[in-house]
Design a protein around this motif. Structure first.
Motif, short mmCIF file in Angstrom:
data_model
loop_
_atom_site.label_atom_id
_atom_site.label_comp_id
_atom_site.label_asym_id
_atom_site.label_seq_id
_atom_site.Cartn_x
_atom_site.Cartn_y
_atom_site.Cartn_z
N UNK A 128 34.28 29.95 33.56
CA UNK A 128 35.21 30.28 34.66
C UNK A 128 36.63 29.78 34.37
N UNK A 129 36.81 29.21 33.17
CA UNK A 129 38.11 28.72 32.75
C UNK A 129 38.70 27.73 33.76
N UNK A 168 35.69 32.14 43.44
CA UNK A 168 36.66 33.20 43.73
C UNK A 168 38.08 32.69 43.94
N UNK A 169 38.23 31.48 44.47
CA UNK A 169 39.56 30.93 44.75
C UNK A 169 40.27 30.40 43.50
N UNK A 170 39.54 30.22 42.42
CA UNK A 170 40.14 29.59 41.23
C UNK A 170 39.99 30.42 39.96
N UNK A 171 39.21 31.50 40.04
CA UNK A 171 38.94 32.26 38.83
C UNK A 171 38.76 33.74 39.16
N UNK A 172 39.25 34.58 38.27
CA UNK A 172 39.06 36.02 38.46
C UNK A 172 37.77 36.48 37.80
N UNK A 173 37.06 35.56 37.18
CA UNK A 173 35.82 35.87 36.48
C UNK A 173 34.65 35.80 37.47
N UNK A 174 33.86 36.87 37.52
CA UNK A 174 32.68 36.87 38.39
C UNK A 174 31.64 35.92 37.78
N UNK A 175 31.22 34.96 38.58
CA UNK A 175 30.28 33.96 38.08
C UNK A 175 29.35 33.50 39.20
N UNK A 176 28.30 32.79 38.81
CA UNK A 176 27.41 32.19 39.79
C UNK A 176 28.18 31.17 40.62
N UNK A 177 27.55 30.76 41.72
CA UNK A 177 28.19 29.79 42.60
C UNK A 177 28.54 28.51 41.84
N UNK A 178 29.61 27.88 42.30
CA UNK A 178 29.99 26.58 41.75
C UNK A 178 28.90 25.58 42.12
#
Length: 163
Positions: A22-23, A117-127
């Motif tokens: 998520x960079x 979603x608030x910190x990355x434009x990459x779709x990923x699993x939940x933090x």
């Protein structure tokens, strides 16, 4: 000693693969969680206003895009629906009295999924999945990270001495 929320956040920060995916850095995770907490507060206001305006729970679910609804099917003392709201996956509940009359709507804070979603434009699993009824002390998490880094440095120095 870290509570369960703090341990969960620490585990995420230590997951280098996820953080790279998520960079993000530890400060980004803190930002995402704090924004998620603000979104919960925002949603609580929306839900409270809906109840005060006598909006039906079913209509609220439709308006907000609720899913996985249960309207008096399995739990006769309450209705609920799940909701993707901004960076969250969260449950909204309607408490019912013995006569099936609404006693109020509430946002369930015990299992809140916070997405990047608030910190990355990459779709990923939940933090992480947090219990927002429990406090989160980011200073304790930072101290734990610093302590672990010091231990790693000491271990590396011992390896150098042994060579």
């Amino acid at each position: 000693m870290l509570n369960s929320n703090e341990k969960e956040i620490l585990n995420v920060i230590q997951d280098k693969e996820y953080m790279n995916c998520i960079n993000a850095n530890p400060n980004d995770i803190e930002t995402a969680i704090n924004l998620g907490i603000k979104e919960v507060t925002e949603l609580e206001k929306i839900v409270q206003i809906a109840f005060e305006n006598k909006e039906s729970f079913m209509d609220l679910s439709k308006r907000l895009g609720g899913h996985n609804e249960s309207f008096s099917e399995k739990y006769p003392d309450s209705n609920y629906f799940d909701l993707n709201y901004k960076s969250l996956l969260i449950t909204v509940k309607e408490k019912l009295d013995k006569n099936n009359n609404s006693m109020g709507f509430s946002v369930m804070k015990s299992d809140v999924y916070i997405y990047p979603d608030n910190i990355s434009s990459i779709a990923a699993d939940e933090i992480c999945i947090l219990n927002l009824d429990q406090n989160i002390n980011f200073e304790k998490i930072k101290n734990e990270l610093e302590n672990e880094e010091k231990v790693e440095e000491i271990n590396e120095e011992e390896c150098e001495i042994q060579k």
